[in-house]
Design a protein around this motif. Structure first.
Motif, mmCIF file in Angstrom:
data_model
loop_
_atom_site.group_PDB
_atom_site.id
_atom_site.type_symbol
_atom_site.label_atom_id
_atom_site.label_comp_id
_atom_site.label_asym_id
_atom_site.label_seq_id
_atom_site.Cartn_x
_atom_site.Cartn_y
_atom_site.Cartn_z
ATOM 1 N N VAL A 54 0.241 -1.322 -0.101
ATOM 2 C CA VAL A 54 0.006 0.056 0.180
ATOM 3 C C VAL A 54 0.497 0.996 -0.250
ATOM 4 N N ARG A 55 2.574 1.368 0.797
ATOM 5 C CA ARG A 55 2.700 2.622 0.912
ATOM 6 C C ARG A 55 3.225 2.604 -0.521
ATOM 7 N N HIS A 56 3.867 1.096 -0.699
ATOM 8 C CA HIS A 56 4.315 1.729 -2.328
ATOM 9 C C HIS A 56 4.023 1.918 -3.425
ATOM 10 N N PHE A 57 2.381 1.745 -3.753
ATOM 11 C CA PHE A 57 1.817 2.831 -4.339
ATOM 12 C C PHE A 57 0.938 3.573 -3.882
ATOM 13 N N HIS A 58 1.122 4.431 -2.528
ATOM 14 C CA HIS A 58 0.243 6.108 -2.283
ATOM 15 C C HIS A 58 -0.921 4.792 -2.400
ATOM 16 N N ALA A 59 -1.547 3.645 -2.150
ATOM 17 C CA ALA A 59 -2.942 3.346 -2.896
ATOM 18 C C ALA A 59 -4.287 3.674 -1.736
ATOM 19 N N SER A 60 -5.444 3.612 -2.505
ATOM 20 C CA SER A 60 -6.108 4.519 -1.001
ATOM 21 C C SER A 60 -6.759 3.386 -0.528
ATOM 22 N N ALA A 61 -8.023 4.084 0.645
ATOM 23 C CA ALA A 61 -8.627 2.842 0.918
ATOM 24 C C ALA A 61 -8.809 1.318 0.345
ATOM 25 N N GLY A 110 4.946 -9.584 -9.043
ATOM 26 C CA GLY A 110 5.777 -8.523 -9.070
ATOM 27 C C GLY A 110 6.677 -7.676 -9.666
ATOM 28 N N LEU A 111 6.259 -7.742 -10.816
ATOM 29 C CA LEU A 111 6.326 -6.716 -12.113
ATOM 30 C C LEU A 111 5.394 -5.661 -11.665
ATOM 31 N N ALA A 112 4.730 -5.299 -11.251
ATOM 32 C CA ALA A 112 3.763 -4.629 -11.175
ATOM 33 C C ALA A 112 4.036 -3.363 -11.757
ATOM 34 N N PRO A 113 3.471 -2.087 -12.762
ATOM 35 C CA PRO A 113 3.733 -0.855 -12.519
ATOM 36 C C PRO A 113 2.621 -0.420 -11.911
ATOM 37 N N ASP A 114 1.371 -0.753 -11.423
ATOM 38 C CA ASP A 114 0.248 0.689 -10.656
ATOM 39 C C ASP A 114 -0.419 -0.791 -9.943
ATOM 40 N N VAL A 115 -1.289 0.009 -9.292
ATOM 41 C CA VAL A 115 -1.515 -0.780 -8.716
ATOM 42 C C VAL A 115 -3.695 -2.277 -8.861
ATOM 43 N N TRP A 116 -3.016 -1.680 -9.753
ATOM 44 C CA TRP A 116 -4.125 -2.395 -11.086
ATOM 45 C C TRP A 116 -3.717 -2.874 -11.921
ATOM 46 N N PHE A 117 -3.090 -2.833 -12.358
ATOM 47 C CA PHE A 117 -2.211 -4.306 -12.503
ATOM 48 C C PHE A 117 -2.222 -5.432 -11.730
ATOM 49 N N LEU A 118 -1.219 -4.841 -11.292
ATOM 50 C CA LEU A 118 -1.112 -5.575 -9.829
ATOM 51 C C LEU A 118 -2.844 -6.878 -9.376
ATOM 52 N N VAL A 119 -3.803 -5.642 -9.246
ATOM 53 C CA VAL A 119 -5.135 -6.308 -8.903
ATOM 54 C C VAL A 119 -5.133 -7.496 -10.500
ATOM 55 N N GLY A 120 -4.874 -7.022 -11.749
ATOM 56 C CA GLY A 120 -5.331 -8.066 -12.884
ATOM 57 C C GLY A 120 -4.592 -9.370 -12.749
ATOM 58 N N MET A 121 -3.318 -8.991 -11.956
ATOM 59 C CA MET A 121 -2.741 -10.246 -11.803
ATOM 60 C C MET A 121 -3.343 -10.885 -10.741
ATOM 61 N N ARG A 122 -3.628 -10.174 -9.759
ATOM 62 C CA ARG A 122 -3.872 -11.450 -8.689
ATOM 63 C C ARG A 122 -5.084 -11.817 -9.199
ATOM 64 N N VAL A 123 -6.356 -10.545 -10.090
ATOM 65 C CA VAL A 123 -7.382 -12.103 -10.688
ATOM 66 C C VAL A 123 -6.895 -13.513 -11.261
#
Length: 492
Positions: A54-61, A110-123
């Motif tokens: 969360v801190r790395h991507f400055h993600a919202s709640a 692990g290569l995700a450039p932003d939080v929503w790419f990470l969410v996509g890989m989690r899918v």
């Protein structure tokens, strides 16, 4: 004594064929256990390391919540679907494909450039995990003789406890030393090892009856769960009057009866409640739902407590939550061994009782000044209860259905349990974050609240108390349902 003698007689003589079957059964157990470890470690490491991400991507709640919820949602909605796909193309093939997909998605996450790419890989990870989870229990059940199944199930479920045992410490250590990317990359060598051993070990299984895939049912189920999760996740951050909360809840309420109506008419429904016919299966599966709802967010909530309230770093927080998976790791195989002398019903009820007791202790020990040993005791007791319950409950359900229905019933069982897991995380985060002011809610997931405001820490501590109270109420409902899941006595 007579019952023990009957069980030993049922096991039959140790013939060469029986010994060969048991050797293969334990190899299968090692394969399915590796898959469970892979998925369990991935989840428990992220639960502890989430603040670092969360801190790395400055993600919202909301974004931080969906890093977890996206996986749970897709995994839950896909379980029965991949159970049906396995009937068409083979359980071995689907299981191994799931391992490969999960491993590849872990590398890309692990290569995700932003939080929503990470969410996509989690899918994508969730799809692979669904392939593994929908078929692992069935592959294991098919390999073991019925009289030895509780032993295999105890080891299998115990490996999930081992994964949850290693995960928090590993996640905290990785987050503090190597960086959040390695939370995902550590899955790659483990996934390749599991895939290789599975390909070498697993035999092809007879394919199940060819049933049409219920595409409409899957879509409706996914939409209903998505709407529910949206409402739950937004309720904590935006309040109950938020348009997203009202709209999500409204869509869920509309889709539930629509889904039930469609599924009643489907030729091969994804949500076939007729498979739960009889009190035992109905109550046992509902008890599993309640146990999952009460259990699944515990590591996440406890890790956030130690970071956001007590100011610990990720590694120390990971060490602090270890009693929970330690309890599961001890209780699951012990329950499997007891399963030859104690009924699976007794294990299920006893485990549910311990789970509720552990949550009760945690609810009373939320004060930041409370000694750690009380919290550790609560986590240990809750872990022992969940380990014993899952072993007893799973064995109880799988023994109660004919061999021809194992795949479909297991898929439905896993889906019901996973719905509890999904709601557990969404509900717990919502209740917890609603306890602090809106502009501070992102700091809860980031684990930095303890350094900002003593007043906010006090509010959050009360939020932890409310969260544990909600989970305790659910655990007590699960205990009542487990007690009702007794098989009817056979006439003499």
């Amino acid at each position: 004594m007579k019952a023990i003698g009957d069980q030993r007689a049922a096991a039959g003589p140790a013939t060469p064929d029986h010994q060969a079957r048991m050797r293969y059964a334990w190899r299968v157990c090692s394969v399915t256990s590796l898959g469970l470890i892979l998925i369990g470690v991935a989840g428990s490491t992220l639960n502890v390391a989430l603040p670092s991400v969360v801190r790395h991507f400055h993600a919202s709640a909301m974004e931080s919540g969906w890093i977890l919820l996206s996986f749970l949602l897709v995994n839950t909605a896909s379980l029965v679907f991949f159970g049906r796909v396995a009937d068409l193309v083979g359980r071995r093939e689907v299981y191994l494909t799931g391992l490969a997909l999960f491993t590849a998605a872990s590398l890309l996450a692990g290569l995700a450039p932003d939080v929503w790419f990470l969410v996509g890989m989690r899918v994508v990870q969730a799809v692979g995990a669904a392939m593994v989870l929908a078929n692992g229990t069935v592959i294991l059940t098919d390999a073991f003789p019925p009289e030895r199944l509780s032993q295999g199930m105890g080891v299998y479920i115990g490996t999930l406890s081992v994964a949850q045992l290693a995960g928090p410490t590993l996640g905290g250590l990785i987050a503090e030393t190597a960086g959040w990317q390695w939370i995902f990359w550590v899955n790659v060598p483990a996934g390749l090892a599991a895939l290789t051993w599975g390909a070498m070990t697993l035999r092809r299984m007879p394919r199940g009856p060819r049933r049409p895939v219920d595409a409409l049912g899957n879509a409706l189920l996914f939409a209903a769960l998505s709407a529910l999760l949206l409402a739950l996740s937004e309720a904590g951050s935006a309040g109950l009057s938020s348009p997203a909360v009202i709209g999500g809840a409204a869509v869920f309420v509309v889709l539930v009866p629509v889904t039930v109506l469609v599924e009643r008419r489907a030729a091969s429904p994804v949500l076939d409640l007729r498979l739960l016919g009889g009190r035992l299966l109905t109550c046992a599966n509902l008890a599993s739902f309640c146990n999952a709802l009460a259990r699944s967010a515990l590591i996440l909530i406890a890790a956030l407590y130690f970071q956001a309230v007590r100011g610990l770093d990720a590694f120390d927080a990971g060490l602090s939550v270890l009693p929970l998976p330690v309890g599961m790791a001890l209780a699951s195989p012990a329950a499997g061994l007891l399963g030859r002398r104690v009924s699976s019903y007794a294990l299920s009820v006893g485990g549910a009782l311990l789970s509720a007791a552990g949550l009760g202790v945690l609810m009373l020990a939320i004060d930041p000044a409370a000694p750690y040993w009380i919290i550790g005791l609560g986590l240990l007791v809750a872990g022992c209860g969940s380990g014993a319950f899952m072993t007893g409950n799973t064995t109880e359900v799988m023994r109660a259905v004919p061999q021809s229905s194992l795949g479909v019933v297991n898929g439905l069982r896993m889906m019901i349990m996973n719905v509890g897991i999904v709601i557990s995380v969404g509900l717990s985060l919502s209740v917890l974050t609603s306890s602090v002011d809106e502009h501070l809610r992102a700091q809860v997931s980031a684990g930095t609240l303890s350094a900002l405001s003593p007043v906010a820490v006090g509010q959050l501590t009360q939020g932890f108390g409310r969260t544990y109270a909600v989970l305790l109420a659910v655990a007590l409902a699960g205990l009542a349902l487990a007690a009702l899941a007794r098989a009817p006595k056979e006439p003499r």
